[in-house]
Scaffold this active site. Sequence first.
Site, PDB file in Angstrom:
ATOM      1  N   GLU A  47       0.743  -1.148   0.023  1.00  0.00           N
ATOM      2  CA  GLU A  47       0.432   0.070   0.048  1.00  0.00           C
ATOM      3  C   GLU A  47       0.487   1.528  -0.192  1.00  0.00           C
ATOM      4  O   GLU A  47       1.633   1.202   0.659  1.00  0.00           O
ATOM      5  CB  GLU A  47      -0.147   0.100   1.137  1.00  0.00           C
ATOM      6  CG  GLU A  47      -2.202   0.808   1.705  1.00  0.00           C
ATOM      7  CD  GLU A  47      -2.883   1.333   2.679  1.00  0.00           C
ATOM      8  OE1 GLU A  47      -3.494   2.217   3.049  1.00  0.00           O
ATOM      9  OE2 GLU A  47      -2.225   0.328   3.912  1.00  0.00           O
ATOM     10  N   LYS A 118      -9.590   2.245  -2.426  1.00  0.00           N
ATOM     11  CA  LYS A 118      -9.771   1.498  -1.679  1.00  0.00           C
ATOM     12  C   LYS A 118     -10.867   1.815  -1.255  1.00  0.00           C
ATOM     13  O   LYS A 118     -11.221   3.673  -1.065  1.00  0.00           O
ATOM     14  CB  LYS A 118      -8.679   2.513  -0.418  1.00  0.00           C
ATOM     15  CG  LYS A 118      -8.594   1.304   1.083  1.00  0.00           C
ATOM     16  CD  LYS A 118      -6.858   1.775   1.874  1.00  0.00           C
ATOM     17  CE  LYS A 118      -7.567   1.167   2.912  1.00  0.00           C
ATOM     18  NZ  LYS A 118      -6.268   1.476   4.621  1.00  0.00           N
ATOM     19  N   CYS A 154      -5.644  -2.929   1.979  1.00  0.00           N
ATOM     20  CA  CYS A 154      -5.584  -3.339   3.399  1.00  0.00           C
ATOM     21  C   CYS A 154      -6.894  -3.212   4.463  1.00  0.00           C
ATOM     22  O   CYS A 154      -7.792  -4.414   4.212  1.00  0.00           O
ATOM     23  CB  CYS A 154      -4.171  -1.799   4.216  1.00  0.00           C
ATOM     24  SG  CYS A 154      -3.622  -1.742   5.505  1.00  0.00           S
TER      25      CYS A 154
END
Length: 540
Positions: A47, A118, A154
């Site tokens: 990330e 994300k 994540c």
Amino acid sequence: MSDASPRHIRLCQCNPTVGDIDGNAQMVLNALEKGRAEGIDLLVFPETMLSGYPADDLITRPAFIDAVMDAARTCALATAAGGPDILLGTPWCDDKDGHIYNASLMLSHGAIQNIVYKTQLPNYGVFDDKRVFTPAHTTGPISWHGHRLGVMICEDIWFDTPASVLVEQGAEVLIVQNASPYDTGKRDKRLTMLRQRVQETGRAICYLNQVGGQDDVVYDGHSVVIDQAGAVLHTAPGFVQAEIDLTLNAKGKIQVKPAQQATAIDLYADMYAAVTLGLRDYVRKNGFTSVLLGLSGGMDSAIVAGIAADALGPENVTGIMMPSLYTSPDSLTDAADIAARLGIQLRQVPITPVTDAIAAQLPLAGLAAENTQARVRGLMLMALSNQTGALLLSTGNKSEIACGYATLYGDMCGAYNPIKDIYKTEVYRLAAWRNTRGNAVFNDSLLHKEPSAELRDNQKDSDNLPPYDVLDAILYQLLEREQSHQDIIATGFAAATVNRVAKLVRLAEYKRRQSCPGPKISTRAFGRERRYPLTNLFTG
């Protein structure tokens, strides 16, 4: 599901640096050249690889985002010469809505082929993603050489919906790019969660984590590959850069050679590795090569010296012993002993001439006189740091910092504190663990003598604080678990002791605001994770 031919994927457990966009991009390009020579089809990076994480308000600066995006395009162009392709984590400004997203880019054939954003932005603990990023909706799998890759970033994997949506849309494997910080319970939590996602989706998971220290956060790596049945095929080593090579076969089946199972979790091995890595990266990423610290002959400064020697090499560590009229012979002996065992330099600078000069001009007594001694030591350490260019380390443990048992502009001086998030009782256990690795560097005197600041005759820490085993047990419930005073008392502690400790913690907030950073180790560290007002009259 696809019947596509097998593809070779490499997960790159990297240590990027926040703001070093060119350096981070060069790591990607170096891996690209290596992967090309070794027949890799896809490189996966953590990330926000290009910016580092957390970049905080750098993300809001247009010049920073422009530089990150230019670096991403440079990496994309490098794929024009042939494989491998690159799955690259980076901040990204969408040209349609102008918003900044935490993104993953698929780079192939010299261009950006796909962008995934994300969806779940964490805003707890050390995370502040909602401040700088815009959340997005799940966009579906990436089609890649006949395979369907479910790419997640994540926090997305910690929720069931993003993974389920990707699988419903045909993802045959889940690839998760992470910057997941270390704490003492994180590895178990991650593995439990990942196995739950596998059970829910029936898909293998390739979980790639960043490694390295970034200010008060340490990333432990421990990237892991789990197959469709929930079996762990490979776990990367912790706290070091590493690679996992795997083969993606038909119908999303994963093969890893050689398989590497994780060793059993050793709390103190991980804790020591975390603080050592945190210190090493803080020193080196900020352009320093050496450190110094006040070496008092007590356990706290001794273990900081040990961590520093292991992190940077003993030749780059200097201990400063600053005796006063109240320094015991044992402390002088123990400081010399730990310096000799570690192989670090030791310098002795008495403070009595300076404290005598101050007393002649400004007669002081009691706490004021004690604090003056600490501040003279802080002054000397800061002066030596300025003179030598060595970074000054602070040596206060979490128990002391919690209760304000430290002197502003005295023993709190320093640029970094490796044990800031380690309770006093844990310091002793960590030292005992370190003694089992190689030579025993902490002697019995250090491990067993009663703690003392040695600022007056016969002073003991227990004169001002409850015994550390009691204090730390109360602090754990108060800080880590956020229990009320009454809840803690109900577990068997004396009401007067609990109320006293809680008051000390509340009144010391102003000191903590002025303390130096240190690596997060616990589930609730001071700083990013615990933000309390300075003016605060709540006592419940």
